[in-house]
Design a protein around this motif. Structure first.
Motif, short mmCIF file in Angstrom:
data_model
loop_
_atom_site.label_atom_id
_atom_site.label_comp_id
_atom_site.label_asym_id
_atom_site.label_seq_id
_atom_site.Cartn_x
_atom_site.Cartn_y
_atom_site.Cartn_z
N SER A 177 26.95 14.95 -16.61
CA SER A 177 25.88 15.27 -15.66
C SER A 177 25.24 16.63 -15.92
CB SER A 177 26.45 15.26 -14.23
OG SER A 177 27.04 14.01 -13.93
N VAL A 178 25.83 17.41 -16.81
CA VAL A 178 25.28 18.74 -17.13
C VAL A 178 24.15 18.58 -18.14
CG1 VAL A 178 25.81 20.98 -18.17
CG2 VAL A 178 27.47 19.89 -16.65
N PRO A 179 22.98 19.18 -17.87
CA PRO A 179 21.88 19.10 -18.83
C PRO A 179 22.26 19.69 -20.19
CG PRO A 179 21.16 20.05 -16.74
CD PRO A 179 22.65 19.98 -16.69
N PRO A 180 21.56 19.27 -21.26
CA PRO A 180 21.90 19.77 -22.60
C PRO A 180 21.92 21.29 -22.72
CG PRO A 180 20.36 17.93 -22.74
CD PRO A 180 20.48 18.28 -21.29
N ASP A 181 21.06 21.95 -21.95
CA ASP A 181 21.00 23.41 -22.03
C ASP A 181 21.87 24.09 -20.96
OD1 ASP A 181 19.51 22.62 -19.87
OD2 ASP A 181 17.84 24.00 -20.25
N GLY A 182 22.69 23.31 -20.24
CA GLY A 182 23.52 23.87 -19.19
C GLY A 182 24.83 24.44 -19.71
N ASP A 183 25.41 25.34 -18.97
CA ASP A 183 26.69 25.95 -19.31
C ASP A 183 27.79 25.13 -18.66
OD1 ASP A 183 28.99 27.50 -19.57
OD2 ASP A 183 27.95 29.39 -19.19
N PHE A 184 28.33 24.18 -19.41
CA PHE A 184 29.32 23.25 -18.84
C PHE A 184 30.53 23.99 -18.28
CE2 PHE A 184 33.34 20.94 -19.73
CZ PHE A 184 33.27 20.06 -18.67
N GLU A 185 31.05 24.96 -19.01
CA GLU A 185 32.26 25.66 -18.57
C GLU A 185 32.04 26.32 -17.21
OE1 GLU A 185 35.16 25.91 -20.38
OE2 GLU A 185 34.43 24.71 -22.05
N ALA A 186 30.91 27.01 -17.07
CA ALA A 186 30.63 27.72 -15.83
C ALA A 186 30.39 26.74 -14.68
CB ALA A 186 29.42 28.64 -16.00
N MET A 195 25.27 18.50 -8.19
CA MET A 195 25.16 19.95 -8.16
C MET A 195 25.01 20.57 -9.55
SD MET A 195 28.09 20.61 -5.30
CE MET A 195 28.19 22.37 -5.56
N VAL A 196 25.56 19.91 -10.59
CA VAL A 196 25.54 20.53 -11.92
C VAL A 196 24.31 20.12 -12.73
CG1 VAL A 196 28.06 20.67 -12.00
CG2 VAL A 196 26.92 18.68 -13.00
N GLY A 197 23.40 19.36 -12.11
CA GLY A 197 22.26 18.85 -12.86
C GLY A 197 21.07 19.78 -12.94
N ASN A 198 21.22 21.03 -12.48
CA ASN A 198 20.12 21.99 -12.52
C ASN A 198 18.90 21.46 -11.78
OD1 ASN A 198 18.90 24.45 -13.21
ND2 ASN A 198 18.02 23.62 -15.10
N ASN A 199 19.14 20.90 -10.58
CA ASN A 199 18.07 20.29 -9.80
C ASN A 199 17.46 21.28 -8.81
OD1 ASN A 199 18.36 17.50 -10.78
ND2 ASN A 199 20.36 17.58 -9.80
N ASP A 200 16.16 21.14 -8.61
CA ASP A 200 15.48 21.91 -7.57
C ASP A 200 15.56 21.21 -6.22
OD1 ASP A 200 14.50 23.99 -9.31
OD2 ASP A 200 13.10 22.52 -10.10
N LEU A 201 15.72 19.89 -6.27
CA LEU A 201 15.79 19.08 -5.06
C LEU A 201 16.93 18.09 -5.22
CD1 LEU A 201 14.56 18.02 -2.34
CD2 LEU A 201 13.13 16.51 -3.74
N LEU A 202 17.78 17.99 -4.19
CA LEU A 202 18.89 17.05 -4.21
C LEU A 202 18.74 16.11 -3.02
CD1 LEU A 202 21.50 16.37 -5.77
CD2 LEU A 202 22.74 17.85 -4.18
#
Length: 232
Positions: free
Chosen positions: A102-111, A148-155
């Protein structure tokens, strides 16, 4: 800033006319609750925003852009996440793997992983457990964590408390409060007191239209303008 706006939205399932001219707006940073009896169009409103069930008439604006009729995966990439009522996780993947995909390619998975594990310690305890073997409450936590981990502006969150024990509901509520510090939330919730406690504003739907709206402050199920639409 107005993040989401629906203008005169009419949505159908086949020949069934479900949304009949819905107008609503959501400001950046708000939690907005959609309330009403079962079958009045709350989930259909979420599906219309995501273009899973595209409106036949009307407009859906996200961050000022008309997204009506766009493909759902393109809408999602613009920053709209969904926590569906059915949870819809990958049952044969572990908790950690569900978060990872669910983490975007540019997301920090560990964090991001540590962020959701801090909110939901139960998920950390079962990080190597397949999602299909989790309890209902644990699955709901995982569904919210994925949003929550999808770097969304709207959920968009559909019935997060349904079928959960009170202690688990409390954890889910606190997680949604944490989410709202960074993400705008539209919430469908049948538990009226919970919705009024969590949300800043509400829209009350009946027969596919908005019949009441406003601030949640001081609103109770005993209010005549609310009670007549919530009673069976």
């Amino acid at each position: 800033m107005t993040l989401l706006e629906l203008e005169g939205v009419h949505t159908y399932y086949g020949e069934s006319h479900v949304l009949q001219g819905v107008d609503l707006s959501v400001e950046e940073g708000e939690i907005v609750a959609l309330i009403g009896r079962n079958g009045v169009g709350k989930t259909t409103t979420l599906r219309s925003i995501l273009q899973l069930t595209p409106p036949r008439e009307g407009t859906v604006l996200f961050a000022g852009e008309d997204i009506t009729g766009q493909r759902t995966h393109d809408v999602a990439r613009k920053g709209i996440g969904w926590v569906p009522e059915e949870r819809r996780m990958f049952g044969y993947l572990t908790v950690e793997e569900n978060v990872r995909v669910s983490v975007p390619p540019d997301g920090d998975f560990e964090a991001l992983r540590e962020y959701v594990f801090d909110l939901f310690p139960a998920l950390e305890r079962f990080r190597e457990k397949e999602a299909r073997n989790l309890s209902g409450g644990q699955q709901q936590m995982l569904a919210i964590a994925r949003g929550m981990v999808g770097n969304n502006d709207l959920l968009l969150v559909d019935e997060p408390s349904e079928g959960l024990a009170p202690m688990i509901v409390d954890q889910v509520v606190e997680a949604l409060r944490a989410v709202s510090a960074e993400t705008t939330v539209v919430l469908v919730e049948q538990n009226f007191p919970l919705a009024m406690d969590l949300a800043d504003r509400f829209y009350l739907l009946d027969h596919g239209t908005v019949v009441e709206s406003g601030s949640t402050e001081g609103v109770t199920a005993d209010d005549e303008r609310i009670r007549r639409y919530l009673s069976a």
